[in-house]
Design an enzyme around this catalytic site. Sequence first.
Site, PDB file in Angstrom:
ATOM      1  N   ASN A 292       5.759   7.702  -4.407  1.00  0.00           N
ATOM      2  CA  ASN A 292       4.517   7.421  -5.137  1.00  0.00           C
ATOM      3  C   ASN A 292       4.560   7.971  -6.561  1.00  0.00           C
ATOM      4  O   ASN A 292       5.251   8.943  -6.835  1.00  0.00           O
ATOM      5  CB  ASN A 292       3.318   8.024  -4.390  1.00  0.00           C
ATOM      6  CG  ASN A 292       3.178   7.439  -2.990  1.00  0.00           C
ATOM      7  OD1 ASN A 292       3.714   6.356  -2.718  1.00  0.00           O
ATOM      8  ND2 ASN A 292       2.510   8.131  -2.101  1.00  0.00           N
TER       9      ASN A 292
ATOM     10  N   ASP B  68       1.568   8.588  -8.167  1.00  0.00           N
ATOM     11  CA  ASP B  68       0.155   8.904  -8.455  1.00  0.00           C
ATOM     12  C   ASP B  68      -0.152  10.389  -8.648  1.00  0.00           C
ATOM     13  O   ASP B  68      -1.276  10.749  -8.998  1.00  0.00           O
ATOM     14  CB  ASP B  68      -0.730   8.321  -7.332  1.00  0.00           C
ATOM     15  CG  ASP B  68      -0.336   8.838  -5.930  1.00  0.00           C
ATOM     16  OD1 ASP B  68      -0.436   8.066  -4.960  1.00  0.00           O
ATOM     17  OD2 ASP B  68       0.089  10.001  -5.822  1.00  0.00           O
TER      18      ASP B  68
ATOM     19  N   HIS C 223      10.625   7.728  -7.446  1.00  0.00           N
ATOM     20  CA  HIS C 223      10.409   6.539  -8.296  1.00  0.00           C
ATOM     21  C   HIS C 223       9.687   6.897  -9.587  1.00  0.00           C
ATOM     22  O   HIS C 223       9.116   6.023 -10.237  1.00  0.00           O
ATOM     23  CB  HIS C 223       9.625   5.466  -7.524  1.00  0.00           C
ATOM     24  CG  HIS C 223      10.374   4.925  -6.352  1.00  0.00           C
ATOM     25  ND1 HIS C 223       9.785   4.190  -5.354  1.00  0.00           N
ATOM     26  CD2 HIS C 223      11.672   5.038  -6.001  1.00  0.00           C
ATOM     27  CE1 HIS C 223      10.699   3.858  -4.447  1.00  0.00           C
ATOM     28  NE2 HIS C 223      11.847   4.371  -4.811  1.00  0.00           N
TER      29      HIS C 223
ATOM     30  N   CYS D 272       8.705   4.366 -29.954  1.00  0.00           N
ATOM     31  CA  CYS D 272       9.391   5.661 -30.002  1.00  0.00           C
ATOM     32  C   CYS D 272       9.443   6.198 -31.441  1.00  0.00           C
ATOM     33  O   CYS D 272       9.815   5.471 -32.370  1.00  0.00           O
ATOM     34  CB  CYS D 272      10.809   5.488 -29.461  1.00  0.00           C
ATOM     35  SG  CYS D 272      11.793   6.982 -29.571  1.00  0.00           S
TER      36      CYS D 272
ATOM     37  N   CYS E 205      13.437   6.206 -32.414  1.00  0.00           N
ATOM     38  CA  CYS E 205      14.296   5.024 -32.655  1.00  0.00           C
ATOM     39  C   CYS E 205      13.501   3.742 -32.826  1.00  0.00           C
ATOM     40  O   CYS E 205      14.069   2.677 -33.076  1.00  0.00           O
ATOM     41  CB  CYS E 205      15.281   4.866 -31.490  1.00  0.00           C
ATOM     42  SG  CYS E 205      14.489   4.274 -29.981  1.00  0.00           S
TER      43      CYS E 205
ATOM     44  N   GLY F   2       3.475   6.575   5.736  1.00  0.00           N
ATOM     45  CA  GLY F   2       2.833   5.571   4.870  1.00  0.00           C
ATOM     46  C   GLY F   2       3.801   4.799   4.007  1.00  0.00           C
ATOM     47  O   GLY F   2       3.548   4.564   2.830  1.00  0.00           O
TER      48      GLY F   2
ATOM     49  N   SER G 238       6.538   1.269   4.012  1.00  0.00           N
ATOM     50  CA  SER G 238       6.935   0.055   4.750  1.00  0.00           C
ATOM     51  C   SER G 238       8.433   0.043   5.011  1.00  0.00           C
ATOM     52  O   SER G 238       8.954  -0.860   5.644  1.00  0.00           O
ATOM     53  CB  SER G 238       6.543  -1.192   3.944  1.00  0.00           C
ATOM     54  OG  SER G 238       7.188  -1.136   2.660  1.00  0.00           O
TER      55      SER G 238
ATOM     56  N   GLU H  63       1.272   0.462  10.433  1.00  0.00           N
ATOM     57  CA  GLU H  63       1.834  -0.648  11.218  1.00  0.00           C
ATOM     58  C   GLU H  63       3.311  -0.400  11.483  1.00  0.00           C
ATOM     59  O   GLU H  63       3.953   0.405  10.802  1.00  0.00           O
ATOM     60  CB  GLU H  63       1.638  -1.966  10.451  1.00  0.00           C
ATOM     61  CG  GLU H  63       2.116  -1.913   9.033  1.00  0.00           C
ATOM     62  CD  GLU H  63       1.584  -3.068   8.187  1.00  0.00           C
ATOM     63  OE1 GLU H  63       0.988  -4.006   8.720  1.00  0.00           O
ATOM     64  OE2 GLU H  63       1.767  -3.010   6.964  1.00  0.00           O
TER      65      GLU H  63
HETATM   66  N1  APR Z   1      -1.924   5.661   6.799  1.00  0.00           N
HETATM   67  C1  APR Z   1      -0.619   5.367   7.075  1.00  0.00           C
HETATM   68  N2  APR Z   1       0.006   4.246   6.636  1.00  0.00           N
HETATM   69  C2  APR Z   1      -0.712   3.389   5.886  1.00  0.00           C
HETATM   70  C3  APR Z   1      -2.077   3.625   5.557  1.00  0.00           C
HETATM   71  C4  APR Z   1      -2.678   4.809   6.051  1.00  0.00           C
HETATM   72  N3  APR Z   1      -3.953   5.113   5.801  1.00  0.00           N
HETATM   73  N4  APR Z   1      -2.515   2.563   4.808  1.00  0.00           N
HETATM   74  C5  APR Z   1      -1.474   1.723   4.665  1.00  0.00           C
HETATM   75  N5  APR Z   1      -0.390   2.207   5.321  1.00  0.00           N
HETATM   76  C6  APR Z   1       0.953   1.631   5.428  1.00  0.00           C
HETATM   77  C7  APR Z   1       1.031   0.141   5.258  1.00  0.00           C
HETATM   78  O1  APR Z   1       0.840  -0.499   6.514  1.00  0.00           O
HETATM   79  C8  APR Z   1       2.463  -0.051   4.752  1.00  0.00           C
HETATM   80  O2  APR Z   1       3.375  -0.237   5.825  1.00  0.00           O
HETATM   81  O3  APR Z   1       1.707   2.167   4.360  1.00  0.00           O
HETATM   82  C9  APR Z   1       2.780   1.268   4.057  1.00  0.00           C
HETATM   83  C10 APR Z   1       2.844   1.135   2.544  1.00  0.00           C
HETATM   84  O4  APR Z   1       3.965   0.335   2.253  1.00  0.00           O
HETATM   85  P1  APR Z   1       4.220  -0.131   0.738  1.00  0.00           P
HETATM   86  O5  APR Z   1       2.962  -0.606   0.144  1.00  0.00           O
HETATM   87  O6  APR Z   1       5.412  -1.027   0.774  1.00  0.00           O
HETATM   88  O7  APR Z   1       4.576   1.219  -0.019  1.00  0.00           O
HETATM   89  P2  APR Z   1       5.977   1.940  -0.121  1.00  0.00           P
HETATM   90  O8  APR Z   1       6.728   1.871   1.150  1.00  0.00           O
HETATM   91  O9  APR Z   1       5.701   3.268  -0.710  1.00  0.00           O
HETATM   92  O10 APR Z   1       6.741   1.053  -1.228  1.00  0.00           O
HETATM   93  C11 APR Z   1       7.976   1.549  -1.688  1.00  0.00           C
HETATM   94  O11 APR Z   1       8.082  -0.193  -3.350  1.00  0.00           O
HETATM   95  O12 APR Z   1       6.806  -1.407  -4.749  1.00  0.00           O
HETATM   96  C12 APR Z   1       7.736  -0.403  -4.717  1.00  0.00           C
HETATM   97  O13 APR Z   1       8.073   1.385  -6.181  1.00  0.00           O
HETATM   98  C13 APR Z   1       7.159   0.854  -5.267  1.00  0.00           C
HETATM   99  O14 APR Z   1       7.341   3.100  -4.412  1.00  0.00           O
HETATM  100  C14 APR Z   1       7.057   1.754  -4.054  1.00  0.00           C
HETATM  101  C15 APR Z   1       8.140   1.200  -3.139  1.00  0.00           C
END
Ligand code: APR
Length: 245
Positions: free
Chosen positions: A100, A102, A117, A149, A152, A189, A191, A217
Amino acid sequence: MIEKLELTKYKQIVILTGAGISVASGLRPFRGPGGLWTELAPEDIPNATNLRKNPETIWQIVCELRKISSGLKPNAAHLAIAYLQANASKDHKVTLITQNMDGLHQKAGSKDVIELHGSAFRTKCSNENCDLAAYEDNEIYELNHLPSCSKCGSFLRPDLVLFDEPIPGKEEWLSKRALRDCDLFIAIGTSGTVFPASNFVRSAKYVGAKTVLINLEQLNSSETAFDQEILGKAEEILPILLGME
Ligand code: APR
């Protein structure tokens, strides 16, 4: 029924978080329900090519986050990880790697966060040969007047790792070192779709670590079967799993 993890058994814990851990703080994930990427056209997905053609897109996402940042609070999941780190005894190490950008883990009190990242709150020169160092930056730029910048003249960009860009050497090295010795790996959290973070579970399994997934999921790629999958909201599960409740 979520059982508390017997954390004292583990000496080298590695935690990997993704966008899902920040959903309860009001941020959207990228994939899955409400995912940001489901709304962006392919040519707008931030990658190195699109950045050069259209830096406004990534600056729009980053400046949106910077705009709301002061109101963003870490949620119970971030706080549970910070609690675990703060209460780890001297012969227990908890390494936190986040995908993340954030800054919510730091707001929750986590230290030495490995931002795999990058961060939305750091800016750097887009010219790789320029020696302007990346710097902390909360500035919200006008999209029709992006910064350049001072050294440069190239356009400035957020210090983020975009698609088809390499992970910075320091963050990669720190992550590999933590994974090499880990005996418990918890992914929260995410994917599990973006390399190299998506491969960390395999490294952990290779060294014999227990692997736990906490996610809303199931992951698509079945071959990354974790030893334990706890499906649900991280902000509800983590405080119990890490013994805060
Ligand atoms: N608790 C747990 N899991 C959750 C929740 C929650 N409250 N809400 C959503 N999720 C799950 C979603 O179901 C999903 O499977 O979190 C996952 C988020 O997946 P992504 O949105 O793909 O995020 P991430 O895996 O961090 O993506 C990786 O991809 O887009 C790039 O650079 C970006 O760092 C990011 C990277």
